[in-house]
Design a protein around this motif. Structure first.
Motif, short mmCIF file in Angstrom:
data_model
loop_
_atom_site.label_atom_id
_atom_site.label_comp_id
_atom_site.label_asym_id
_atom_site.label_seq_id
_atom_site.Cartn_x
_atom_site.Cartn_y
_atom_site.Cartn_z
N SER A 107 0.80 -1.13 0.11
CA SER A 107 -0.02 -0.50 0.15
C SER A 107 0.95 0.98 0.31
O SER A 107 2.48 1.38 0.19
N THR A 108 0.47 2.17 -1.02
CA THR A 108 0.42 3.53 -0.62
C THR A 108 0.48 4.86 0.47
O THR A 108 -1.47 4.39 -0.94
N LEU A 109 0.07 5.89 0.55
CA LEU A 109 -0.63 6.47 0.88
C LEU A 109 -0.64 8.22 0.00
O LEU A 109 0.55 8.63 -0.62
N THR A 110 -1.65 8.40 -0.33
CA THR A 110 -2.11 9.06 -1.35
C THR A 110 -2.71 10.82 -0.72
O THR A 110 -3.79 10.68 -0.02
N MET A 111 -2.25 11.57 -0.88
CA MET A 111 -2.43 12.75 -0.48
C MET A 111 -3.18 13.20 -1.22
O MET A 111 -3.26 13.80 -2.14
N ILE A 112 -4.34 13.57 -0.50
CA ILE A 112 -5.87 14.80 -1.08
C ILE A 112 -6.12 16.20 -0.53
O ILE A 112 -6.41 16.07 0.52
N MET A 113 -5.81 16.52 -1.22
CA MET A 113 -6.40 18.35 -1.07
C MET A 113 -7.20 18.65 -0.56
O MET A 113 -8.11 18.43 -1.28
N PRO A 114 -8.03 18.73 0.80
CA PRO A 114 -8.63 19.26 1.43
C PRO A 114 -9.96 20.94 0.76
O PRO A 114 -9.30 21.13 0.35
N VAL A 115 -10.75 20.27 0.29
CA VAL A 115 -11.80 21.96 0.11
C VAL A 115 -13.12 21.58 1.08
O VAL A 115 -13.52 20.74 1.18
N PHE A 116 -12.86 23.05 1.21
CA PHE A 116 -13.44 22.92 2.48
C PHE A 116 -14.73 23.93 2.24
O PHE A 116 -15.06 25.30 2.22
N ASP A 117 -15.99 23.05 1.76
CA ASP A 117 -17.36 23.54 1.04
C ASP A 117 -18.29 24.28 2.15
O ASP A 117 -18.73 22.69 3.37
N ALA A 118 -19.21 24.53 2.71
CA ALA A 118 -20.01 25.33 2.73
C ALA A 118 -20.94 23.63 2.86
O ALA A 118 -21.70 23.82 4.27
N ARG A 119 -21.52 23.36 1.67
CA ARG A 119 -22.41 22.96 1.74
C ARG A 119 -22.19 20.91 1.94
O ARG A 119 -23.08 20.77 2.72
#
Length: 381
Positions: A190-202
């Motif tokens: 396994s490897t880890l993949t960084m996912i950039m967060p999006v802080f959406d109000a919905r």
């Protein structure tokens, strides 16, 4: 040290992991995650179980077992209109909320005031879609699905905890033998993949808030109750802080919320694990080690699920949630004067409606609380 300690820990880990892995796959598909992101989700979640369970069990010398939020996965899988990036932002906010709950007592007191019937009604509505989804697999491929359904109910007569695993392993074997799977994925680490967060109000309103409430009401509170029933006094604040912290760290890699386990904990806290209650904490490190192994091979397991029939994933996911749905519905209808509010909450959640870009779970809570408030106001008049 007894072999029963190791056996109980491994069984608890296999039941918790194998019985709900299909839910992660379904949730990831609902968010449009890639296979690499899904594998990262599984790996990061398993590492969270490894760290949280290993540390808490060793630190407090209790069988404090962590798990990922199974109802939370159902909530995520039933949500529509969110991306993986938005979900990661919601996971981060949920983790912070759990940490705050462990640090600030008034917050936990406020959450406890939400009627259990309404929270359970929302959860039942979320789970309902997965149960009906499992039923809809029958006409799609009856020759494949019906034998697995029969297997589930037969095994359940003798060992309910192993029934879902029997369907999973039996379904995988049947899929290969019947030619429904034509290629076998290679084994890979396994490897880890960084996912950039999006802080959406919905996403904060429609995903993070319901996820927090479901995790607290349907996972953490029952998890603490299991420990108390076994004669332990769990470190509630510390457990929330640790599970919240590992959730915060693992969220950027796609993992959803970590929390206290209930079913897995019941396996590790009983006399079958060890006759001496003071020695049962040893199940924690072995449970943690099992999840470390799952983390190492998470990518291979996700690749295997990717080539399995979609009907098998839907069937396993639905059957894994039958017990949770039954319990949620029972709690929703337990208090007679709160039944109407609970049913309204259930109906709105199950409808899957979206208003203003915000999903059904939030509007169900609003509707249920309004109905409960009206009933309460009538009694005061």
């Amino acid at each position: 040290m007894r072999f029963s300690v190791i056996a109980s820990a491994v069984v608890a880990a296999v039941v918790g992991f194998g019985g709900t892995l299909a839910l992660i796959i379904a949730a990831a598909q609902a968010l449009g995650a890639t296979q690499a992101e899904t594998a990262s989700w599984v790996t990061a979640a398993c590492l969270s179980m490894f760290v949280a369970t290993g540390y808490l069990s060793w630190r407090y010398k209790m069988p404090i077992i962590a798990a990922w939020s199974t109802p939370g996965l159902a909530l995520i899988g039933g949500s529509v209109g969110f991306t993986m990036q938005q979900a990661v932002g919601a996971f981060i906010v949920t983790a912070i909320a759990i940490i705050i709950t462990g640090l600030v007592k008034p917050v936990s007191a406020f959450v406890s005031k939400i009627p259990a019937s309404i929270a359970s009604g929302m959860l039942a509505g979320v789970l309902f879609a997965f149960l009906t989804g499992a039923a809809r697999t029958i006409p799609v491929d009856p020759l494949f699905v019906l034998p697995l359904v029969a297997l589930f109910f037969i095994i359940r007569l003798f060992n309910p905890a192993m029934a879902v695993l029997a369907v999973l392993f039996g379904g995988v074997l049947y899929a290969f033998l019947s030619g429904r799977v034509v290629s076998v994925p290679a084994i890979e680490l396994s490897t880890l993949t960084m996912i950039m967060p999006v802080f959406d109000a919905r996403a904060m309103i429609g995903l993070a808030l319901p996820l927090y409430l479901v995790t607290m009401a349907s996972q953490n509170l029952p998890g603490f109750a299991v420990l108390r029933a076994a004669g332990y006094e769990p470190p509630t604040a510390a457990a929330l802080q640790v599970t919240g912290l590992v959730s915060l760290i693992s969220a950027p890699f796609g993992a959803h919320t970590s929390n206290m386990a209930a079913i897995s904990a019941a396996i590790c806290t009983g006399p079958d694990a060890h006759p001496d209650p003071e020695k049962r904490w040893l199940t924690g490190p072995f449970y943690a080690l099992s999840y470390l192994i799952f983390a190492i091979f998470g990518a291979s397991l996700v690749a295997l699920f990717a080539v399995l029939p979609a009907s098998l994933i839907a069937l396993v996911a639905g059957m894994a949630l039958i017990g949770a749905f039954t319990n949620a519905l029972s709690l929703a209808l337990k208090v007679e004067h709160e039944r109407l509010a609970a049913i309204v909450t259930f109906a709105v959640t199950a409808s899957g409606i979206t208003i203003g870009g915000i999903g059904a779970a939030f509007w169900a809570l609003v509707a249920g609380l309004l109905v409960a408030g009206l009933d309460h106001a009538k009694k005061r008049v």
